[in-house]
Design an enzyme around this catalytic site. Structure first.
Site, PDB file in Angstrom:
ATOM      1  N   CYS A   1      55.185  42.726  33.516  1.00  0.00           N
ATOM      2  CA  CYS A   1      55.535  42.000  34.755  1.00  0.00           C
ATOM      3  C   CYS A   1      56.829  41.206  34.610  1.00  0.00           C
ATOM      4  O   CYS A   1      57.513  40.924  35.591  1.00  0.00           O
ATOM      5  CB  CYS A   1      54.419  41.040  35.142  1.00  0.00           C
TER       6      CYS A   1
ATOM      7  N   HIS B   1      57.184  36.942  40.881  1.00  0.00           N
ATOM      8  CA  HIS B   1      56.515  38.216  40.627  1.00  0.00           C
ATOM      9  C   HIS B   1      55.258  38.261  41.491  1.00  0.00           C
ATOM     10  O   HIS B   1      54.513  37.285  41.568  1.00  0.00           O
ATOM     11  CB  HIS B   1      56.156  38.310  39.142  1.00  0.00           C
TER      12      HIS B   1
ATOM     13  N   ASN C   1      50.683  44.764  43.484  1.00  0.00           N
ATOM     14  CA  ASN C   1      51.434  44.302  42.322  1.00  0.00           C
ATOM     15  C   ASN C   1      52.156  45.514  41.718  1.00  0.00           C
ATOM     16  O   ASN C   1      51.509  46.422  41.211  1.00  0.00           O
ATOM     17  CB  ASN C   1      50.448  43.679  41.323  1.00  0.00           C
TER      18      ASN C   1
HETATM   19  O1  UT7 Z   1      50.734  40.794  37.126  1.00  0.00           O
HETATM   20  C1  UT7 Z   1      50.385  40.348  35.854  1.00  0.00           C
HETATM   21  C2  UT7 Z   1      49.636  39.098  35.873  1.00  0.00           C
HETATM   22  N1  UT7 Z   1      48.368  39.289  36.523  1.00  0.00           N
HETATM   23  C3  UT7 Z   1      47.787  38.281  37.116  1.00  0.00           C
HETATM   24  O2  UT7 Z   1      48.345  37.213  37.131  1.00  0.00           O
HETATM   25  C4  UT7 Z   1      46.415  38.496  37.688  1.00  0.00           C
HETATM   26  C5  UT7 Z   1      45.594  37.249  37.512  1.00  0.00           C
HETATM   27  N2  UT7 Z   1      44.192  37.395  37.918  1.00  0.00           N
HETATM   28  C6  UT7 Z   1      43.807  37.649  39.185  1.00  0.00           C
HETATM   29  O3  UT7 Z   1      44.629  37.835  40.047  1.00  0.00           O
HETATM   30  C7  UT7 Z   1      42.326  37.623  39.511  1.00  0.00           C
HETATM   31  O4  UT7 Z   1      41.629  37.206  38.362  1.00  0.00           O
HETATM   32  C8  UT7 Z   1      41.749  38.990  39.979  1.00  0.00           C
HETATM   33  C9  UT7 Z   1      42.249  39.307  41.363  1.00  0.00           C
HETATM   34  C10 UT7 Z   1      42.152  40.089  39.008  1.00  0.00           C
HETATM   35  C11 UT7 Z   1      40.223  38.949  40.015  1.00  0.00           C
HETATM   36  O5  UT7 Z   1      39.806  37.909  40.868  1.00  0.00           O
HETATM   37  P1  UT7 Z   1      38.721  36.856  40.359  1.00  0.00           P
HETATM   38  O6  UT7 Z   1      38.464  35.968  41.489  1.00  0.00           O
HETATM   39  O7  UT7 Z   1      39.243  36.238  39.106  1.00  0.00           O
HETATM   40  O8  UT7 Z   1      37.462  37.764  40.103  1.00  0.00           O
HETATM   41  P2  UT7 Z   1      36.621  37.998  38.759  1.00  0.00           P
HETATM   42  O9  UT7 Z   1      37.354  38.910  37.847  1.00  0.00           O
HETATM   43  O10 UT7 Z   1      36.177  36.675  38.232  1.00  0.00           O
HETATM   44  O11 UT7 Z   1      35.379  38.737  39.330  1.00  0.00           O
HETATM   45  C12 UT7 Z   1      34.469  38.100  40.249  1.00  0.00           C
HETATM   46  C13 UT7 Z   1      33.449  39.123  40.711  1.00  0.00           C
HETATM   47  C14 UT7 Z   1      32.779  39.884  39.575  1.00  0.00           C
HETATM   48  O12 UT7 Z   1      31.438  40.127  39.949  1.00  0.00           O
HETATM   49  P3  UT7 Z   1      30.248  39.223  39.350  1.00  0.00           P
HETATM   50  O13 UT7 Z   1      30.313  39.392  37.872  1.00  0.00           O
HETATM   51  O14 UT7 Z   1      30.553  37.830  39.811  1.00  0.00           O
HETATM   52  O15 UT7 Z   1      29.045  39.807  39.995  1.00  0.00           O
HETATM   53  C15 UT7 Z   1      33.519  41.198  39.555  1.00  0.00           C
HETATM   54  O16 UT7 Z   1      32.742  42.252  39.041  1.00  0.00           O
HETATM   55  O17 UT7 Z   1      34.087  40.099  41.525  1.00  0.00           O
HETATM   56  C16 UT7 Z   1      33.788  41.411  41.034  1.00  0.00           C
HETATM   57  N3  UT7 Z   1      34.941  42.277  41.271  1.00  0.00           N
HETATM   58  C17 UT7 Z   1      35.075  42.966  42.419  1.00  0.00           C
HETATM   59  N4  UT7 Z   1      34.302  43.077  43.510  1.00  0.00           N
HETATM   60  C18 UT7 Z   1      34.762  43.862  44.513  1.00  0.00           C
HETATM   61  C19 UT7 Z   1      35.990  42.494  40.481  1.00  0.00           C
HETATM   62  N5  UT7 Z   1      36.842  43.327  41.083  1.00  0.00           N
HETATM   63  C20 UT7 Z   1      36.307  43.644  42.283  1.00  0.00           C
HETATM   64  C21 UT7 Z   1      36.703  44.454  43.363  1.00  0.00           C
HETATM   65  N6  UT7 Z   1      35.906  44.530  44.443  1.00  0.00           N
HETATM   66  N7  UT7 Z   1      37.870  45.132  43.337  1.00  0.00           N
END
Ligand code: UT7
Length: 355
Positions: free
Chosen positions: A116, A282, A312
């Site tokens: 990134c 970014h 992204n």
């Molecule tokens: O570009 C390089 C740098 N990257 C970043 O800066 C990305 C930083 N991180 C993020 O943007 C966020 O962490 C994400 C968008 C990747 C994920 O969002 P989050 O709010 O942190 O979600 P999480 O990973 O904590 O997951 C929460 C829940 C989980 O379910 P449980 O365990 O709570 O039942 C995941 O399994 O959401 C679930 N989940 C989804 N549900 C529906 C994860 N991905 C998805 C999805 N659709 N696509």
């Protein structure tokens, strides 16, 4: 004093639009989840077998070169940032040289592996080449064809829904103008968290870094002096040949490092936030950009966001966003512009420039 200016800029987004609902048809996800957590509504995918990271880069590069008023054969050096290269090796820099029809061999081509942050690192590097007098026309490109390497099953949903394809490019040249050009760059890295956002297999690591993995598995890399194994059937079966991200962990670092490095680069150039006309971050997650905007107390018109349309695009996201902001008249000659990025490595950085 010689400075480096962006003499031309270009972008390319493939035509195929993939909406959140389209992804919902292949994995358990929803438009609501994706929009709420990331702000993304749709992204673009390149056409398989016709488009690659290099061909998209070539489209963006041709625009940048033309806008700079030169021809491809005038380019002295190529800096190519990507995490989704056409080949493991050689890098995309030389493939872009060929794609642009640059036949002279006095040109140099170099690939940047900073994910990134690749474009921000590339701009800082190109700036050094120009200011040292070594080159006069440096092409810096960020391009990605993520759609070829994502896990489209529910297992990969936290990563797959975020990424899109595209390319952006700038043509750097020296300038003597006092009110134009790159003013400062700040670059950082912290390898402690290398595996928190990574594409690990296939690779030549042979399991060496397993102690840094949350769940280390022996994939049978081979123990003999000869015949180590890059890729095993078990890796493929376990879905270990896709990008991995500990999203919440990366998110926490990103929202801390973005404001820090933006302040740092402003200080380095003797500027302050109140003079900033545009921040081009970014496009990792709209929530990250909004968080950074709040912390820095910036108005809506001071931050450029387009992740809603393109997802992204990693190394391509900053030049695509910068190009779009310029094309839409949101950045004008003389404006103070900050580019900032954070990502895998971890690496992060920022460039400050007068447009
Ligand atoms: O570009 C390089 C740098 N990257 C970043 O800066 C990305 C930083 N991180 C993020 O943007 C966020 O962490 C994400 C968008 C990747 C994920 O969002 P989050 O709010 O942190 O979600 P999480 O990973 O904590 O997951 C929460 C829940 C989980 O379910 P449980 O365990 O709570 O039942 C995941 O399994 O959401 C679930 N989940 C989804 N549900 C529906 C994860 N991905 C998805 C999805 N659709 N696509």
């Amino acid at each position: 004093m010689v400075r480096t200016k962006i003499a031309g800029i270009g972008k390319y987004l493939p035509k195929t639009i993939v909406k959140n609902d389209d992804l919902q048809s292949v994995m358990e996800t929803s438009d609501e989840w994706i929009q709420e957590r990331t702000g993304i509504q749709e992204r673009r995918y390149g056409i398989k077998h016709e488009e690659t990271t290099t061909t998209m880069a070539a489209h963006a590069a041709r625009t940048a070169i033309e806008r700079a008023g030169i021809t491809p054969n005038d380019v002295d050096f190529i800096l190519f940032a990507t995490l989704s290269p056409d080949y493991y090796f050689p890098g995309c820099g030389v493939l872009l040289q060929r794609e642009l029809g640059i036949t002279k061999t006095t040109i140099g081509a170099m690939d940047i592996r900073n994910q990134c942050t690749g474009f921000v690192y590339g701009l800082a590097t190109g700036d050094q080449f120009i200011r040292s007098g070594m080159y006069r026309n440096v092409l810096v490109v960020g391009a990605e064809m993520h759609s070829m390497g994502l896990d489209y099953s529910t297992r990969g949903r936290n990563v797959t829904v975020i990424f899109g394809d595209g390319a952006g490019a700038v043509l750097l040249q020296p300038t003597e103008e006092a009110d134009q050009g790159i003013l400062a760059s700040k670059l950082h890295s912290d390898g402690t968290y290398a595996e928190k956002l990574a594409f690990i297999n296939p690779g030549a690591h042979g399991g060496y870094h397993n102690r840094y993995l949350e769940e280390a598995v022996d994939y049978g890399y081979g123990n003999d002096a000869f015949g180590g194994i890059f890729l095993t059937e078990k890796m493929i079966a376990d879905g270990m040949t896709f990008p991995y991200m500990d999203g919440p962990f990366v998110f926490k670092f990103a929202v801390q490092k973005f404001p820090e490095v933006i302040q740092e680069v402003l200080k380095e150039a003797g500027e302050n936030l109140s003079n900033l006309d545009m921040l081009v971050p970014h496009q990792a997650n709209l929530r990250i950009s909004q968080f950074v905007q709040r912390i820095l107390k910036l108005r809506d018109d001071q931050v450029w966001n387009n992740i809603q349309k393109y997802g992204n695009t990693t190394a391509a996201s900053v030049p695509i966003a910068l190009c779009e902001a310029v094309e839409e008249g949101a950045i004008k000659r003389g404006d103070l512009v900050c580019l900032a990025a954070f990502g895998s490595g971890f690496t992060w950085g920022a460039n400050l420039l007068r447009w």
